[in-house]
Design an enzyme around this catalytic site. Structure first.
Site, PDB file in Angstrom:
ATOM      1  N   LYS A  58      63.018  48.472  91.388  1.00 45.50           N
ATOM      2  CA  LYS A  58      63.664  47.546  91.386  1.00 45.50           C
ATOM      3  C   LYS A  58      63.086  45.895  90.920  1.00 45.50           C
ATOM      4  CE  LYS A  58      63.794  44.517  96.004  1.00 45.50           C
ATOM      5  NZ  LYS A  58      63.942  44.254  96.936  1.00 45.50           N
ATOM      6  N   LYS A 115      67.999  48.984  91.154  1.00 51.11           N
ATOM      7  CA  LYS A 115      68.792  47.403  91.726  1.00 51.11           C
ATOM      8  C   LYS A 115      68.786  46.374  90.612  1.00 51.11           C
ATOM      9  CE  LYS A 115      68.192  44.683  96.139  1.00 51.11           C
ATOM     10  NZ  LYS A 115      67.324  44.692  96.960  1.00 51.11           N
TER      11      LYS A 115
END
Ligand code: PBG
Length: 327
Positions: A199, A253
């Site tokens: 992320k 992400k």
């Protein structure tokens, strides 16, 4: 056209919609899509999110309806984000059995049973008054190990409220192991973890922070989320660590700016790989479409196909219900 041998004609397989459909290499299915939803405590009517046209902060009641629809559409799952009425430094509402997220998890599981996978985002930023994803040291840094204890407690509270999967998103080191140990200790040995593993500290989360009311009051998340310019191997390291700690599925992400990372992670691991098409990806397309600059529906499908083709098995997208209706 005279040639000594017939020229290659790839166009033969593009001649009709049926031909193109038959040879398509990438397909989308509702079961691959996960719908992120926001539920806010203490509101009488669903509230629009200005920076994400079409996305709502739900009431408990409107969330139940959205979950019902998600199940009818055959989505893979639904992931809940809670926005409490009262925030504090510890994010106390996050593991309160009567906190908004736990209440909503009970509502949604009562509504859909196990027709689709009901999951919870496991983090603190929606619950802390400073908007950070963890407890802070006196100097204002996020305290990794103290935060792990909070995450462990939150995951157990989410499990007790019926969550069928937990998704730690705070990027603390050791978070998956701490949550796995706590879940096992509380008897939830069969509850899987979807780890937000790779992320990035991304500007593409901007609109989400309106939706979840969690913009950091000072500083940013770059001491714990990955540097967009960091080495690609760092993503692989994060993913390997999470799997070693017990992650059942991993996530990359954002999605569209990190398609290369999705591909590398897919090649590297033997667990399902999810990708999160985040708020900024959503807002860009909606805003350009609202100006009449792009073909909205085609752009949505093209973006999702690209994420699938890069290697994502699952996609979290705010368009999940709309796209499932179209498939
Ligand atoms: C953290 C979390 C964030 C998002 C999902 N989980 C925000 C952040 O890391 O700042 C972003 C999702 C999006 O932008 O759509 N709880």
């Amino acid at each position: 056209m005279s040639a000594e041998y017939p020229i290659a004609r790839p166009r033969r397989l593009r001649r009709s919609p049926a031909m193109r459909r038959m040879v398509a290499g990438t397909r989308l299915h509702p079961a691959d899509l996960i719908l992120p939803v926001f539920v806010k405590e203490g509101i009488a009517e669903p509230q629009p999110v200005a920076s994400m046209p079409g996305v709502l902060q739900h009431t408990r009641d409107s969330l139940r309806k959205a979950a019902h629809e998600a199940a009818e559409l055959g989505l893979g799952g639904i992931i809940l984000f809670g926005i409490p009425a009262v925030k504090d430094a510890r994010g106390s509402a996050a593991d309160d059995p009567d906190g908004i997220l736990q209440v909503a998890l009970r509502d949604v599981t009562a509504e859909v049973g196990d027709a689709i996978v009901v999951m919870a985002d496991t983090c603190l930023d929606e619950f802390t008054d400073n908007g950070h994803c963890g407890l802070l040291t006196p100097s204002g840094d996020v305290d990794n190990d103290a935060t792990l204890e909070r995450y462990a407690s939150i995951a157990v509270a989410q499990a007790a409220a019926g969550s069928q999967m937990v998704a730690p998103s705070g990027m603390m080191d050791g978070q998956v192991g701490a949550i796995r140990a706590a879940l096992d200790g509380a008897g939830y040995t069969d509850l899987p973890i979807l780890a937000y593993s790779a992320k990035y500290a991304s500007a593409f989360y901007g609109p989400f922070r309106d939706a979840a009311e969690c913009a950091p009051q000072f500083g940013d998340r770059s001491t714990h989320q990955q540097d967009p310019a960091g080495p690609l191997e760092e993503a692989l390291r994060e993913v390997r660590l999470d799997i070693a700690e017990g992650a059942d599925a991993v996530m990359v992400k954002p999605a569209m700016a990190y398609l290369d990372v999705i591909t590398r992670v897919r090649d590297e691991v033997d667990v399902p790989v999810a990708a999160y098409q985040v708020s900024g990806e959503y807002a860009m397309i909606e805003a350009a479409a609202a100006n009449g600059w792009v073909d909205r529906d085609r752009m949505i499908m093209e973006s999702l196909v690209a994420i699938r083709r890069a290697g994502a098995d699952l996609i979290l997208t705010y368009w999940a219900a709309e796209v499932a209706r179209r498939l």
